[in-house]
Design an enzyme around this catalytic site. Sequence first.
Site, PDB file in Angstrom:
ATOM      1  N   ASP A   7      -3.513  75.136 -59.035  1.00  0.00           N
ATOM      2  CA  ASP A   7      -3.345  75.454 -60.358  1.00  0.00           C
ATOM      3  C   ASP A   7      -2.034  76.127 -60.019  1.00  0.00           C
ATOM      4  O   ASP A   7      -2.352  76.846 -58.998  1.00  0.00           O
ATOM      5  CB  ASP A   7      -3.370  75.081 -61.902  1.00  0.00           C
ATOM      6  CG  ASP A   7      -2.831  75.160 -62.649  1.00  0.00           C
ATOM      7  OD1 ASP A   7      -1.477  74.502 -62.812  1.00  0.00           O
ATOM      8  OD2 ASP A   7      -2.687  75.800 -63.688  1.00  0.00           O
ATOM      9  N   ASP A  18      -9.940  68.490 -65.661  1.00  0.00           N
ATOM     10  CA  ASP A  18     -10.271  70.259 -64.736  1.00  0.00           C
ATOM     11  C   ASP A  18     -10.831  70.896 -66.368  1.00  0.00           C
ATOM     12  O   ASP A  18      -9.732  70.728 -66.998  1.00  0.00           O
ATOM     13  CB  ASP A  18      -9.752  70.973 -64.172  1.00  0.00           C
ATOM     14  CG  ASP A  18      -8.697  71.607 -64.883  1.00  0.00           C
ATOM     15  OD1 ASP A  18      -7.476  70.578 -65.079  1.00  0.00           O
ATOM     16  OD2 ASP A  18      -7.880  72.837 -65.010  1.00  0.00           O
ATOM     17  N   CYS A  52     -32.349  65.976 -67.126  1.00  0.00           N
ATOM     18  CA  CYS A  52     -31.294  66.830 -66.171  1.00  0.00           C
ATOM     19  C   CYS A  52     -32.166  66.625 -64.993  1.00  0.00           C
ATOM     20  O   CYS A  52     -33.176  66.995 -64.928  1.00  0.00           O
ATOM     21  CB  CYS A  52     -30.580  68.095 -67.123  1.00  0.00           C
ATOM     22  SG  CYS A  52     -29.317  68.573 -65.396  1.00  0.00           S
ATOM     23  N   CYS A  85     -30.890  68.768 -62.013  1.00  0.00           N
ATOM     24  CA  CYS A  85     -30.555  69.648 -61.831  1.00  0.00           C
ATOM     25  C   CYS A  85     -31.482  70.968 -61.374  1.00  0.00           C
ATOM     26  O   CYS A  85     -32.693  70.321 -61.947  1.00  0.00           O
ATOM     27  CB  CYS A  85     -29.807  71.018 -62.450  1.00  0.00           C
ATOM     28  SG  CYS A  85     -29.696  71.220 -63.942  1.00  0.00           S
ATOM     29  N   CYS A 131     -33.248  72.889 -64.632  1.00  0.00           N
ATOM     30  CA  CYS A 131     -33.842  71.657 -65.171  1.00  0.00           C
ATOM     31  C   CYS A 131     -35.402  71.943 -64.541  1.00  0.00           C
ATOM     32  O   CYS A 131     -36.290  71.094 -65.390  1.00  0.00           O
ATOM     33  CB  CYS A 131     -32.847  71.162 -66.378  1.00  0.00           C
ATOM     34  SG  CYS A 131     -32.316  70.939 -67.257  1.00  0.00           S
ATOM     35  N   HIS A 175     -26.146  74.210 -64.410  1.00  0.00           N
ATOM     36  CA  HIS A 175     -27.068  73.264 -65.503  1.00  0.00           C
ATOM     37  C   HIS A 175     -25.562  72.471 -66.042  1.00  0.00           C
ATOM     38  O   HIS A 175     -25.551  71.454 -65.885  1.00  0.00           O
ATOM     39  CB  HIS A 175     -28.122  73.814 -66.703  1.00  0.00           C
ATOM     40  CG  HIS A 175     -28.007  72.682 -67.567  1.00  0.00           C
ATOM     41  ND1 HIS A 175     -28.844  72.150 -67.553  1.00  0.00           N
ATOM     42  CD2 HIS A 175     -27.185  72.333 -68.849  1.00  0.00           C
ATOM     43  CE1 HIS A 175     -28.377  70.172 -68.072  1.00  0.00           C
ATOM     44  NE2 HIS A 175     -27.230  71.684 -69.442  1.00  0.00           N
TER      45      HIS A 175
END
Length: 368
Positions: free
Chosen positions: A88, A265, A317, A319, A322, A349
Amino acid sequence: MFTITHRWQQARSGQLHTDHGLVPTPAFMPIATRGSLKHLANSDLTTIGNDIILANTYHLFLRPGIKVLKQVGGLHQFMHWTKPILTDSGGYQVFSLARLRLVSPDGVRFNSHIDGHEFFFTPELAMDIQAAIGSDIRMCFDYFPGYPANRAQVEESVRLTTNWAERCRAVHSVETSRERSLLFGIVQGSTWPDLRARSASELRAIGFDGYAIGGLAVGEPPEIMYHVLDATVPLLPAEQPRYLMGVGQPEQILQAVKRGIDMFDCVLPTRNARHGQVYVHTASQLVEQNLSLVHYTKLSLDNLSYQTDSQPLDPLCDCSTCTSGYSRAYLRYLFSVHEPLAARLATVHNVSFYIQLLRDIRINLALY
RNA sequence: GGGCAGAUGGCGGAGCGGUCAAUCGCACUUGGCUGUAAACCAAGCGACCUUUGGUCUUCGGGGGUUCGAAUCCCUCUCUGCCCA
């Protein structure tokens, strides 16, 4: 280069090509403002399957600074990140650090939020910094006055943004002979359709590799944001990437994808994670597998109700948080005693949730 | 046995005659975070009442002085320190 592979009504999926690899779109870019995705190592991002991160020109300019960035060979080398980086421009800081700056046609006089040191931020400087960073996608230095703003303020915002975009384009065209970086323009115009149209038209005339829509998700109701998207997206080049800056909540991303946005984003997944709020699929989704991530909710892990909750954050999930057996109760406890691990596990997560969401959207474009 | 200091809301700790249901910090509860000045910020935190607000019971126990006490006096209980 941007190639669109699938379309469904206004939505599309595709690939954005950069010197550091492909970015499948629609894409979500987690935020690594200072060249670090807070609490995560690069290996975490690799495991999560993240393709691109966002870093910030303004922050990296203050520290480590252009000189160091050049000496260490750019941000990819510095942070040992091999995938694409979007930077940015610092335009958002003109807004968020409004008390510390003064806007003029030439640029913005800033006082550092760190030590008060004064400096003058210009479109040219923003491009120099992004060159030192070596980002794959660079943003024009833009200006928006916040929300709500009156028409005169928004006209000024469009005028400055166009003028500065020309200057960014000029610098970028000169310096990108060896490296291939993309430059995106940013459409302003707040909630006035004609000003959005003027901004889009002026930027198209200059010509960019992609077009961002800025000045949204700054306090206006979501319906207003959707209306602005309805009015603005059709004015952008059909074959080039479209980036909705700073958005957003999962349902807002879905709504924007439906309207033809390719890139996003947002600080929400990372900041919320640090603040003990995690995104999880709701039970109804178990029943309606097909609808996948449309159904989700946010848990406030500091709520008493999770004190002895032995479930993982999100049973659906995959991930590492999890699937490693960490319970909601344990996470709540870690947050309550301010253990840094809490922020790390929650960040893994939440970022995973967003990355999975976008992956599912890409695969099942028509379902959303 | 004697002397001194002190006991305040879950904890720490202000207050030392009215403006005190009682500063503040922590803890606790609940919210909020949208191109990151954010591991942050806000609200609530004796009970009851629908409210700007009002009523009631609180500052170790008991008694007293006063128009009025968490604040002054007496006494009891407990705690800490010092001298025997």
